[in-house]
Design an enzyme around this catalytic site. Structure first.
Site, PDB file in Angstrom:
ATOM      1  N   SER A  50      28.418  31.456  -8.923  1.00  0.00           N
ATOM      2  CA  SER A  50      29.057  32.140 -10.303  1.00  0.00           C
ATOM      3  C   SER A  50      28.942  33.530 -10.215  1.00  0.00           C
ATOM      4  CB  SER A  50      28.170  31.330 -11.279  1.00  0.00           C
ATOM      5  OG  SER A  50      28.232  31.794 -12.314  1.00  0.00           O
ATOM      6  N   TYR A  86      19.530  29.919 -15.353  1.00  0.00           N
ATOM      7  CA  TYR A  86      20.819  29.126 -14.643  1.00  0.00           C
ATOM      8  C   TYR A  86      21.292  30.296 -13.523  1.00  0.00           C
ATOM      9  CZ  TYR A  86      25.917  28.458 -13.781  1.00  0.00           C
ATOM     10  OH  TYR A  86      27.008  28.461 -13.012  1.00  0.00           O
ATOM     11  N   GLU A 117      27.638  34.667 -13.102  1.00  0.00           N
ATOM     12  CA  GLU A 117      26.617  34.930 -13.810  1.00  0.00           C
ATOM     13  C   GLU A 117      25.481  35.377 -12.794  1.00  0.00           C
ATOM     14  OE1 GLU A 117      24.799  33.933 -16.707  1.00  0.00           O
ATOM     15  OE2 GLU A 117      26.822  34.664 -17.482  1.00  0.00           O
TER      16      GLU A 117
HETATM   17  P1  NAP Z   1      30.913  21.030 -15.415  1.00  0.00           P
HETATM   18  O1  NAP Z   1      32.147  20.427 -16.026  1.00  0.00           O
HETATM   19  O2  NAP Z   1      29.704  21.316 -16.479  1.00  0.00           O
HETATM   20  O3  NAP Z   1      30.456  19.973 -14.495  1.00  0.00           O
HETATM   21  C1  NAP Z   1      29.138  19.648 -13.993  1.00  0.00           C
HETATM   22  C2  NAP Z   1      29.084  18.583 -13.035  1.00  0.00           C
HETATM   23  O4  NAP Z   1      27.788  18.663 -12.452  1.00  0.00           O
HETATM   24  C3  NAP Z   1      29.373  17.283 -13.762  1.00  0.00           C
HETATM   25  O5  NAP Z   1      30.099  16.453 -13.048  1.00  0.00           O
HETATM   26  C4  NAP Z   1      27.833  16.728 -13.900  1.00  0.00           C
HETATM   27  O6  NAP Z   1      27.772  15.335 -14.284  1.00  0.00           O
HETATM   28  C5  NAP Z   1      27.488  17.271 -12.496  1.00  0.00           C
HETATM   29  N1  NAP Z   1      25.806  17.044 -12.699  1.00  0.00           N
HETATM   30  C6  NAP Z   1      24.890  17.590 -13.375  1.00  0.00           C
HETATM   31  N2  NAP Z   1      23.846  17.522 -13.260  1.00  0.00           N
HETATM   32  C7  NAP Z   1      23.869  16.759 -12.156  1.00  0.00           C
HETATM   33  C8  NAP Z   1      22.747  16.310 -11.137  1.00  0.00           C
HETATM   34  N3  NAP Z   1      21.587  16.185 -11.506  1.00  0.00           N
HETATM   35  N4  NAP Z   1      23.119  15.379 -10.138  1.00  0.00           N
HETATM   36  C9  NAP Z   1      24.542  15.069  -9.898  1.00  0.00           C
HETATM   37  N5  NAP Z   1      25.362  15.691 -10.777  1.00  0.00           N
HETATM   38  C10 NAP Z   1      24.980  16.370 -11.799  1.00  0.00           C
HETATM   39  O7  NAP Z   1      31.165  22.318 -14.591  1.00  0.00           O
HETATM   40  P2  NAP Z   1      32.190  23.025 -13.964  1.00  0.00           P
HETATM   41  O8  NAP Z   1      32.797  23.899 -14.930  1.00  0.00           O
HETATM   42  O9  NAP Z   1      33.344  21.955 -13.408  1.00  0.00           O
HETATM   43  O10 NAP Z   1      31.646  23.867 -12.897  1.00  0.00           O
HETATM   44  C11 NAP Z   1      31.598  23.306 -11.475  1.00  0.00           C
HETATM   45  C12 NAP Z   1      30.573  24.220 -10.686  1.00  0.00           C
HETATM   46  O11 NAP Z   1      30.900  25.573 -10.692  1.00  0.00           O
HETATM   47  C13 NAP Z   1      29.276  24.078 -11.395  1.00  0.00           C
HETATM   48  O12 NAP Z   1      28.238  24.129 -10.311  1.00  0.00           O
HETATM   49  C14 NAP Z   1      29.117  25.320 -12.142  1.00  0.00           C
HETATM   50  O13 NAP Z   1      27.878  25.940 -12.539  1.00  0.00           O
HETATM   51  C15 NAP Z   1      29.817  26.485 -11.114  1.00  0.00           C
HETATM   52  N6  NAP Z   1      30.730  27.442 -11.912  1.00  0.00           N
HETATM   53  C16 NAP Z   1      31.486  27.156 -12.964  1.00  0.00           C
HETATM   54  C17 NAP Z   1      32.012  28.280 -13.613  1.00  0.00           C
HETATM   55  C18 NAP Z   1      33.112  27.985 -14.418  1.00  0.00           C
HETATM   56  O14 NAP Z   1      33.595  29.032 -15.201  1.00  0.00           O
HETATM   57  N7  NAP Z   1      33.525  26.936 -14.936  1.00  0.00           N
HETATM   58  C19 NAP Z   1      32.187  29.632 -13.128  1.00  0.00           C
HETATM   59  C20 NAP Z   1      31.242  29.736 -12.001  1.00  0.00           C
HETATM   60  C21 NAP Z   1      30.724  28.740 -11.550  1.00  0.00           C
HETATM   61  P3  NAP Z   1      27.831  14.635 -15.515  1.00  0.00           P
HETATM   62  O15 NAP Z   1      29.389  14.371 -15.886  1.00  0.00           O
HETATM   63  O16 NAP Z   1      27.544  13.357 -15.290  1.00  0.00           O
HETATM   64  O17 NAP Z   1      27.205  15.508 -16.662  1.00  0.00           O
HETATM   65  O1  G4F Z   2      31.389  29.946 -22.511  1.00  0.00           O
HETATM   66  P1  G4F Z   2      30.116  30.364 -22.306  1.00  0.00           P
HETATM   67  O2  G4F Z   2      28.801  29.388 -22.536  1.00  0.00           O
HETATM   68  O3  G4F Z   2      30.249  30.708 -20.827  1.00  0.00           O
HETATM   69  P2  G4F Z   2      29.193  31.683 -19.786  1.00  0.00           P
HETATM   70  O4  G4F Z   2      27.667  31.794 -20.440  1.00  0.00           O
HETATM   71  O5  G4F Z   2      29.910  32.774 -19.533  1.00  0.00           O
HETATM   72  O6  G4F Z   2      28.961  30.458 -18.675  1.00  0.00           O
HETATM   73  C1  G4F Z   2      30.241  30.034 -17.840  1.00  0.00           C
HETATM   74  O7  G4F Z   2      30.668  30.854 -17.026  1.00  0.00           O
HETATM   75  C2  G4F Z   2      29.637  31.072 -15.933  1.00  0.00           C
HETATM   76  C3  G4F Z   2      30.551  31.937 -14.952  1.00  0.00           C
HETATM   77  O8  G4F Z   2      30.174  33.255 -15.228  1.00  0.00           O
HETATM   78  C4  G4F Z   2      29.491  29.864 -15.273  1.00  0.00           C
HETATM   79  F1  G4F Z   2      28.935  29.744 -13.966  1.00  0.00           F
HETATM   80  C5  G4F Z   2      28.513  28.723 -16.168  1.00  0.00           C
HETATM   81  O9  G4F Z   2      28.211  27.573 -15.384  1.00  0.00           O
HETATM   82  C6  G4F Z   2      29.637  28.451 -17.280  1.00  0.00           C
HETATM   83  O10 G4F Z   2      30.683  27.958 -16.900  1.00  0.00           O
HETATM   84  O11 G4F Z   2      29.607  31.660 -22.912  1.00  0.00           O
HETATM   85  C7  G4F Z   2      30.510  32.727 -22.951  1.00  0.00           C
HETATM   86  C8  G4F Z   2      29.988  33.949 -23.751  1.00  0.00           C
HETATM   87  C9  G4F Z   2      28.628  34.148 -23.572  1.00  0.00           C
HETATM   88  O12 G4F Z   2      28.498  35.500 -23.721  1.00  0.00           O
HETATM   89  C10 G4F Z   2      28.122  33.564 -24.938  1.00  0.00           C
HETATM   90  O13 G4F Z   2      26.882  34.342 -25.662  1.00  0.00           O
HETATM   91  O14 G4F Z   2      30.184  33.243 -25.084  1.00  0.00           O
HETATM   92  C11 G4F Z   2      29.275  33.746 -25.984  1.00  0.00           C
HETATM   93  N1  G4F Z   2      29.075  32.903 -27.264  1.00  0.00           N
HETATM   94  C12 G4F Z   2      29.447  33.228 -28.338  1.00  0.00           C
HETATM   95  N2  G4F Z   2      29.222  32.193 -29.301  1.00  0.00           N
HETATM   96  C13 G4F Z   2      28.872  31.420 -27.134  1.00  0.00           C
HETATM   97  C14 G4F Z   2      29.158  31.100 -28.567  1.00  0.00           C
HETATM   98  N3  G4F Z   2      28.938  30.648 -26.071  1.00  0.00           N
HETATM   99  C15 G4F Z   2      28.611  29.229 -26.408  1.00  0.00           C
HETATM  100  N4  G4F Z   2      28.751  28.486 -25.294  1.00  0.00           N
HETATM  101  N5  G4F Z   2      28.841  28.860 -27.395  1.00  0.00           N
HETATM  102  C16 G4F Z   2      28.902  29.579 -28.827  1.00  0.00           C
HETATM  103  O15 G4F Z   2      28.884  29.272 -29.695  1.00  0.00           O
END
Ligand code: NAP
Ligand code: G4F
Length: 337
Positions: free
Chosen positions: A131, A155, A133
């Site tokens: 990520s 995280y 992050e």
């Molecule tokens: P997500 O929608 O939050 O999905 C997370 C998945 O992990 C869900 O299927 C969840 O299952 C499963 N999970 C959580 N805890 C688990 C456990 N203990 N054992 C087995 N499965 C578990 O995340 P996403 O946005 O698709 O992201 C996919 C991956 O990419 C994650 O690793 C995330 O950290 C990473 N990532 C995401 C972004 C982004 O912007 N979306 C960016 C960079 C990296 P349940 O449905 O049962 O909760």
């Molecule tokens: O949507 P967010 O919670 O995403 P964040 O923290 O960037 O993390 C996501 O992207 C990562 C990749 O860089 C992934 F690895 C991670 O698993 C996840 O998918 O927050 C984005 C921004 C932050 O700066 C937060 O402080 O939005 C700001 N924010 C402001 N108000 C909020 C809110 N975030 C959330 N979730 N909820 C609010 O009400």
């Protein structure tokens, strides 16, 4: 021979798009799901509702990244050609409340999976969902594969461990293992607790008169937001390369939460300043202020580049939430694209 893939996190946003993608390519897909008291397979509805999706090639297995014995058993039984580790406690704010749990799943979960591969001795390729992050307090702008990490949350720290253990198994055991360093990617299937979807869902509800206020935290943070459906192809492309490497996947644009609000509310003629209230509870103990990625390497070596950019992404998410609410009020069930 039909190729086999095992996906952890199959019920998540990325897991569901990747499953569709791999089934369309003819793969046999196996997914790890957690037992829950309510159905957690809603994002796979598009597959189960379409007889031509390849649903007969999809198998779900109960398990958890905390349970090493299940991982080893599945690895041995399925013998996948490709493993995609997408499962994680993926919410940054929640990781401050549950740092130990986040570490157990997001960091140690990755090594459990890698050990399951090593112990069973299967020949497979491994993708780790790393990520942006990890860049946290970014040491340079834009961020590339060579930018040093400075995580700002439990995280982010857990993802740094998972990144390096993936590199370590590549270097130590010759495993074909890749880190995709993905910047934020969103879609109509994004979890409602992430800021983009929280906003687009609120737009639909405010327009329909079901909600008046939207509580948010820091509006100044900037993110590089892309479209999840496109990002899963990059994961697959990484595992098709002869040499395993790590890649940044991003759009190269960065926008603040304020700009997201302008575009989302503006799309339906609403003024967000009349609805948004700042709620300290959504602030984080340490914030990531600015993320913007440089995906030049992915373009050069994988031939991957993003097509959907910020404005189109925001509008498609708002339009989807408007339609979702309309269908719900008219008693229709709908599959989210
Ligand atoms: P997500 O929608 O939050 O999905 C997370 C998945 O992990 C869900 O299927 C969840 O299952 C499963 N999970 C959580 N805890 C688990 C456990 N203990 N054992 C087995 N499965 C578990 O995340 P996403 O946005 O698709 O992201 C996919 C991956 O990419 C994650 O690793 C995330 O950290 C990473 N990532 C995401 C972004 C982004 O912007 N979306 C960016 C960079 C990296 P349940 O449905 O049962 O909760
Ligand atoms: O949507 P967010 O919670 O995403 P964040 O923290 O960037 O993390 C996501 O992207 C990562 C990749 O860089 C992934 F690895 C991670 O698993 C996840 O998918 O927050 C984005 C921004 C932050 O700066 C937060 O402080 O939005 C700001 N924010 C402001 N108000 C909020 C809110 N975030 C959330 N979730 N909820 C609010 O009400």
């Amino acid at each position: 021979m039909t190729r086999k893939a095992l996906i952890t996190g199959i019920t998540g946003q990325d897991g569901s798009y990747l499953t569709e993608f791999l089934l369309a390519k003819g793969y046999e897909v196996h997914g790890l799901i957690r037992r829950a008291s309510t159905f957690n397979t809603g994002r796979l509805d598009s597959i189960y509702s379409d007889p031509h999706s390849g649903q007969d090639r999809l198998t779900l297995h109960y398990g958890d990244l905390s349970d090493a014995s299940v991982l080893a058993r599945l690895m041995g039984a399925i013998q996948p050609d490709e493993v995609y580790n997408l499962a994680a406690q993926s919410h940054v704010r929640v990781s401050f409340d549950s740092p130990e749990y986040t570490t157990d799943i997001t960091a140690t979960g990755a090594v459990r999976l890698l050990e399951a591969i090593r112990e069973t001795g299967i020949k497979t390729r491994f993708y780790q969902a790393s990520s942006s992050e990890m860049f946290g307090q970014a040491q340079e702008v834009p961020q590339t594969e060579r930018t040093p990490f400075h995580p700002r949350s439990p995280y982010g720290c857990a993802k740094v461990f998972a990144y390096w253990i993936t590199v370590n198994y590549r270097e130590s055991y010759g495993l074909h293992a890749c880190n995709g360093i993905l910047f934020n990617h969103e879609s109509p299937r994004r979890g409602e607790e992430f800021v983009t979807r929280k906003i687009t869902r609120a737009v639909a509800h405010i327009l329909a008169g079901l909600q008046t206020k939207l509580n948010l935290g820091n509006l100044e943070a900037k993110r590089d937001w892309g479209y999840a459906r496109e990002y899963v192809e990059a994961m697959w492309l990484m595992l098709q390369q002869e040499k395993p490497e790590d890649y940044v996947i991003a759009t190269g644009e960065t926008h603040s939460i304020r700009e997201f609000l302008d575009t989302a509310f503006g799309h339906v003629g609403l003024d967000w300043t009349k609805h948004v209230e700042i709620d300290e509870r959504y602030y984080r103990p340490a914030e990531v202020d600015l993320l913007v990625g440089d995906a030049t390497k992915a373009k050069r070596q994988l031939g991957w580049e993003p097509k959907v950019k910020f404005t189109e992404l925001v509008k498609l998410m708002v339009d989807s939430d408007l339609q979702l609410l309309k269908d719900c009020r008219e008693g229709r069930t709908r599959v989210t694209s």
